[in-house]
Design a protein around this motif. Structure first.
Motif, PDB file in Angstrom:
ATOM      1  N   ASP A 317      -1.353 102.369  24.252  1.00 10.02           N
ATOM      2  CA  ASP A 317      -0.093 101.642  24.016  1.00 10.02           C
ATOM      3  C   ASP A 317       0.559 101.066  25.273  1.00 10.02           C
ATOM      4  OD1 ASP A 317      -0.396 102.207  21.388  1.00 10.02           O
ATOM      5  OD2 ASP A 317       1.110 103.800  21.318  1.00 10.02           O
ATOM      6  N   HIS A 318      -0.128 101.104  26.383  1.00 11.07           N
ATOM      7  CA  HIS A 318       0.419 100.543  27.616  1.00 11.07           C
ATOM      8  C   HIS A 318      -0.602  99.596  28.234  1.00 11.07           C
ATOM      9  CE1 HIS A 318       2.804 104.191  27.193  1.00 11.07           C
ATOM     10  NE2 HIS A 318       3.668 103.707  28.067  1.00 11.07           N
ATOM     11  N   ASN A 319      -0.171  98.398  28.574  1.00 11.87           N
ATOM     12  CA  ASN A 319      -0.999  97.570  29.436  1.00 11.87           C
ATOM     13  C   ASN A 319      -0.703  97.955  30.878  1.00 11.87           C
ATOM     14  OD1 ASN A 319      -2.162  96.095  27.362  1.00 11.87           O
ATOM     15  ND2 ASN A 319      -0.558  94.536  27.379  1.00 11.87           N
ATOM     16  N   ARG A 354       7.629 102.501  26.816  1.00 11.19           N
ATOM     17  CA  ARG A 354       7.397 102.836  25.410  1.00 11.19           C
ATOM     18  C   ARG A 354       8.315 103.998  25.041  1.00 11.19           C
ATOM     19  NH1 ARG A 354       5.328  98.998  22.924  1.00 11.19           N
ATOM     20  NH2 ARG A 354       4.398 100.380  21.372  1.00 11.19           N
TER      21      ARG A 354
HETATM   22  C1  LIG Z   1      -0.944  94.048  26.076  1.00 14.56           C
HETATM   23  O1  LIG Z   1      -1.253  92.696  26.355  1.00 14.56           O
HETATM   24  C2  LIG Z   1      -1.726  91.978  25.224  1.00 14.56           C
HETATM   25  C3  LIG Z   1      -2.049  90.584  25.674  1.00 14.56           C
HETATM   26  O2  LIG Z   1      -2.922  90.618  26.739  1.00 14.56           O
HETATM   27  C4  LIG Z   1      -0.681  91.957  24.147  1.00 14.56           C
HETATM   28  O3  LIG Z   1      -1.219  91.345  23.001  1.00 14.56           O
HETATM   29  C5  LIG Z   1      -0.295  93.380  23.796  1.00 14.56           C
HETATM   30  O4  LIG Z   1       0.773  93.360  22.887  1.00 14.56           O
HETATM   31  C6  LIG Z   1       0.149  94.135  25.030  1.00 14.56           C
HETATM   32  N1  LIG Z   1       0.374  95.512  24.686  1.00 14.56           N
HETATM   33  C7  LIG Z   1       1.450  96.174  25.090  1.00 14.56           C
HETATM   34  C8  LIG Z   1       1.550  97.591  24.669  1.00 14.56           C
HETATM   35  O5  LIG Z   1       2.300  95.667  25.794  1.00 14.56           O
END
Ligand SMILES: *[C@@H]1O[C@H](CO)[C@@H](O)[C@H](O)[C@H]1NC(C)=O
Ligand SMILES: *[C@@H]1O[C@H](CO)[C@@H](O)[C@H](O)[C@H]1NC(C)=O
Ligand SMILES: *[C@@H]1O[C@H](CO)[C@@H](O)[C@H](O)[C@H]1NC(C)=O
Ligand SMILES: *[C@@H]1O[C@H](CO)[C@@H](O)[C@H](O)[C@H]1NC(C)=O
Ligand SMILES: *[C@@H]1O[C@H](CO)[C@@H](O)[C@H](O)[C@H]1NC(C)=O
Ligand SMILES: *[C@@H]1O[C@H](CO)[C@@H](O)[C@H](O)[C@H]1NC(C)=O
Ligand SMILES: *[C@@H]1O[C@H](CO)[C@@H](O)[C@H](O)[C@H]1NC(C)=O
Ligand SMILES: *[C@@H]1O[C@H](CO)[C@@H](O)[C@H](O)[C@H]1NC(C)=O
Ligand SMILES: *[C@@H]1O[C@H](CO)[C@@H](O)[C@H](O)[C@H]1NC(C)=O
Ligand SMILES: *[C@@H]1O[C@H](CO)[C@@H](O)[C@H](O)[C@H]1NC(C)=O
Ligand SMILES: *[C@@H]1O[C@H](CO)[C@@H](O)[C@H](O)[C@H]1NC(C)=O
Ligand SMILES: *[C@@H]1O[C@H](CO)[C@@H](O)[C@H](O)[C@H]1NC(C)=O
Ligand SMILES: [Cu+2]
Length: 696
Positions: A317-319, A354
């Motif tokens: 859940d984290h980028n 989050r």
């Molecule tokens: C992570 O990045 C993608 C796009 O690269 C996006 O669709 C997704 O919602 C993001 N996820 C979070 C948890 O921010």
């Protein structure tokens, strides 16, 4: 005895440090224009007083630990497993290593040494830590002090053993270089994520069979036969994991990805018999928690210190945003998972944005790279989350995330400010005589075919241009031999047509370097038949070298496969290559065979990443460029420890006559040393080490 147990980080500013160093050459380096070229904006603030000294004592011992719940012997530093150290850019790093390991540990008791992975060691070549290249190993019962100025880019590195098997048995740890001024990235706090892979068998017991005949016709009862190490039993996150998470089959050389299921946070004692080969004691183990506070941004320093596992690391859940690769900043790249190969480091920013809770932190070995590997699981825990709960979401399975594509890796690039002399940030470490990180034009090109030949003695090796390179040819530091007599290398050079085979013996007497067949990359064709020896390329300071690493299926490129065994091998795998003494620009990569006429135009000479560890993709090629700005003998090698042992390395000798004389206190060399290609027959192992449990 000594006071090494006092785990001390003593930082001292010493006015009279030159006398302390007792090494006049260092004085010369510190005053040379070369240093000011490396620090174009002037030396750190405390320079008039002399650099500060950051001192560590490393008391190296063997102890029992159970990082993944399986208790085994590991190598400890001051009682710590994977000890972390840090130093500020410009300081003198001084590490006194006391080898208090027992003399009964094959391939470790022969001596240890430390490599500062990613450091360019310009002017400090004797402290690069490759056993028998820059120094003789530190033998049991002795000590040695590494002492050099840290003229390195601030960022994330690691230290590790580089003589025998000591790294795989745990002799490694994070190494952080702090900037003298502010950090280039904005974040609130930082965390280290030290990734490794864990075998239940000692590295030595895994290594002996790699040297035994692959060719069944060469096998005897005494020689034994070749056996692959197979996949590790666990992936560790900050040295924690549980081997029972994934239902691995014994040996785990299977093509079936295991099913994983994580049910407990703290794994209690007594579950050690669920795997056939996991019959050791299980004193219990913990899962790693990376703790964060909601609202803050974290710099996570990811380091892959494993021996085999190319990892894909995901924070549920984290980028995360990649901001540096192998210490040098990159243009920010936001990804859900980070692919990190052996020897690589990534600094990523993670925003704890989050809902407060527990989230999975997963390190996967993606299916396509080493099918059958386990995965590592930990917890990203927000302050305030219920500590007795595991994340509620289902875990990621090993095959559930695809590996990065060329499209992803091509987005890891140098930021513009580093490419323009007028905007390069203060404190950036540049190649000598360069005014920015923009790559200079190349002056030389070397094509290197990666092959997996079968030697006439039946050994299966990894080779570069058909030469599988020894690690311990002469029981003396090769750098010193070559520095004193550059002609020695040319006089030892073999005709590539004949392909002299090195003596098939386990040990060498001190000084017998002339016995070692040497191959020079001087434009001559590669040996027709595969050989064991040592492979060199001679360079002069100022050369800019393109190295094209061509990685076709194992028996392509004329790797001589004797009729019979191995004739039809088509093994394909990626290799993570690491270069000592330099960062290199990663210019391009592609599938199939590199074509000079058509593929050079695809090189990214605008903003390529500046790295020290990079993947040579399977069934393809990778092109790197480095500036030979560092006199010495430097190794380029695969960072898969097992492949390194099997010969996947070569040496660049850059104006070695300009290297400094060795410091007088380099470790004593032993009278005999082991060939890492020695045939570890059962009788030899028995006679050298007795029945210490490794002679299988
Ligand atoms: C992570 O990045 C993608 C796009 O690269 C996006 O669709 C997704 O919602 C993001 N996820 C979070 C948890 O921010
Ligand atoms: C460290 O090694 C030196 C010789 O290099 C020796 O004189 C000294 O006693 C050793 N120190 C300890 C504490 O063992
Ligand atoms: C082969 O070695 C094993 C032990 O490793 C021994 O038990 C056996 O007798 C040996 N066989 C022969 C024919 O020497
Ligand atoms: C995981 O193990 C638990 C406890 O043994 C079991 O209840 C659960 O069904 C398993 N989950 C999966 C996906 O196998
Ligand atoms: C992580 O947190 C759990 C639950 O509090 C704890 O049992 C475990 O010991 C922690 N792990 C480590 C490595 O400290
Ligand atoms: C994993 O391996 C299986 C079997 O070889 C294959 O069918 C599947 O496509 C692989 N998955 C990935 C993501 O590579
Ligand atoms: C945390 O979770 C445990 C296990 O479900 C539960 O017993 C406990 O009440 C929870 N604690 C809090 C503060 O919610
Ligand atoms: C580098 O090579 C390019 C052509 O490939 C040329 O245009 C340029 O002038 C060269 N730069 C230098 C500094 O020689
Ligand atoms: C590499 O292999 C190719 C064949 O695939 C061969 O033509 C070439 O000569 C080899 N290069 C070297 C340096 O061995
Ligand atoms: C190699 O493969 C070919 C075609 O499958 C086969 O005819 C040949 O016998 C194989 N050679 C060996 C040595 O196994
Ligand atoms: C390399 O050149 C070949 C043609 O010889 C082409 O098919 C291939 O796409 C090129 N690869 C790259 C990465 O440019
Ligand atoms: C740097 O410049 C000096 C002076 O021109 C020269 O002697 C030296 O070889 C150069 N070094 C490199 C790495 O280019
Ligand atoms: Cu490799």
């Amino acid at each position: 005895m000594h006071a090494a147990g006092v785990c001390s980080t003593i930082v001292r500013v010493i006015m009279g440090f030159f006398q302390r160093l007792g090494w006049p050459m260092l004085f010369a380096i510190l005053l040379s224009t070369e240093l000011s070229a490396a620090f174009p904006y002037g030396a750190p603030a405390q320079a008039p007083l002399g650099p500060a000294i950051t001192h560590y004592d490393f008391d190296v011992t063997v102890g029992q630990r159970a990082p993944d719940c399986f208790q085994k012997d590991v190598i400890l530093v001051n009682g710590e497993y994977h000890k972390q150290i840090e130093v500020t850019q410009g300081n003198i790093l001084e590490v006194t290593v006391y080898n208090n390991l027992p003399a009964t540990w094959p391939l470790v008791s022969e001596g240890i040494s430390i490599h500062w992975h990613g450091f360019s060691m310009n002017g400090a070549e004797w402290y690069d830590g490759v056993g028998y290249l820059a120094q003789c190993p530190i033998q049991a019962g002795t000590n040695f002090t590494y002492r050099f100025q840290v003229n390195e880019e601030p960022g994330t590195y690691f230290w590790h053993g580089h003589s025998g098997n000591e790294k795989v048995d745990g002799f490694s740890g994070p190494l952080i270089v702090r900037p003298a001024g502010p950090e280039p990235f904005m974040y609130d706090e930082e965390r280290v994520l030290y990734l490794s892979d864990n075998y239940h068998t000692s590295a030595t017991a895994l290594t002996f069979p790699l040297n035994r005949p692959f060719d069944a016709k060469k096998q005897t009862n005494d020689s034994g036969g070749w056996d692959w190490v197979a996949v590790p039993q666990a992936i560790l996150l900050n040295s924690h994991g549980f081997y029972g998470d994934c239902d691995l089959l014994a040996g785990s050389n299977t093509v079936i990805p295991p099913k994983c299921n994580v049910t407990t946070q703290w794994v209690p004692p007594g579950r050690s018999k669920i795997l056939p080969y996991a019959s050791g004691n299980n004193p219990g183990c913990k899962r790693e928690n990376v703790t964060v506070e909601a609202g803050k941004t974290y710099r996570i320093r990811m380091i892959n210190a494993g021996s085999l596992a190319y990892l894909t690391v995901c924070f549920a859940d984290h980028n995360v945003t990649i901001v540096a690769a192998d210490a040098y900043p990159t243009n920010p790249l936001t990804v859900p998972c980070v692919d990190i190969n052996l020897g690589q480091r990534y600094d990523v920013l993670l925003k704890a944005d989050r809902p407060v809770g527990n989230y999975w932190l997963t390190a996967l070995v993606v299916n396509s790279t080493r099918t059958g590997s386990p995965a590592g699981y930990g917890v990203l825990r927000y302050a305030g989350a219920n500590e007795s709960l595991l994340p509620w979401e289902p875990i990621l399975q090993p095959e559930s995330v695809p590996a990065w594509t060329f499209g992803t890796v091509s987005k890891i690039t140098l930021p513009d400010v580093y490419l323009n002399p007028r905007t390069v940030p203060k404190g950036t470490v540049l190649p000598l005589n360069s005014s920015s990180l923009a790559p200079p034009n190349n002056t030389k090109t070397l094509l290197v075919n990666l092959t997996q030949p079968l030697l006439p003695n039946g050994q299966l090796r990894w080779a570069l241009n058909n030469v599988a390179t020894f690690g311990t040819p002469s029981c003396l530091p090769t750098l010193d031999l070559v520095r004193r007599n550059l002609g020695m290398m040319t006089s030892m050079a073999q005709s590539t047509q004949l392909g002299k085979i090195a003596p098939d013996m386990p040990e060498q007497q001190i000084g017998n370097a002339l016995e070692v067949p040497t191959y020079l990359e001087d434009g001559s064709p590669s040996p027709l038949a595969p050989v064991a020896g040592q492979e060199f390329m001679l360079l002069e300071v100022g050369d800019v070298v393109d190295v094209i690493l061509q990685n076709l299926p194992a028996n392509a490129n004329g790797g001589d496969y004797r009729p019979g065994v191995g004739a039809n091998r088509t093994a394909q795998e990626q290799h993570p290559f690491h270069m000592h003494g330099h960062h290199f620009w990663v210019l391009a990569y592609g599938l199939g065979t590199f074509n000079e006429a058509t593929n050079r135009s695809s090189f990214n000479t605008d903003n390529p990443p500046f790295r020290d560890s990079y993947t040579i993709f399977k069934n393809g090629w990778t092109a790197i460029r480095f500036k030979a700005d560092n006199p010495g003998v430097w190794i380029l090698h695969c960072h898969t420890d097992w492949h390194l042992f099997m010969g996947q390395k070569m040496y660049f000798a850059t104006s070695p006559q300009l290297a400094q004389p060795p410091p007088p206190d380099l470790p004593q060399c032993p009278n005999t040393c082991l060939y890492n290609f020695g045939p570890y027959t059962r009788s030899y192992v028995q006679s050298r080490w007795g029945s210490s449990g490794y002679s299988t």
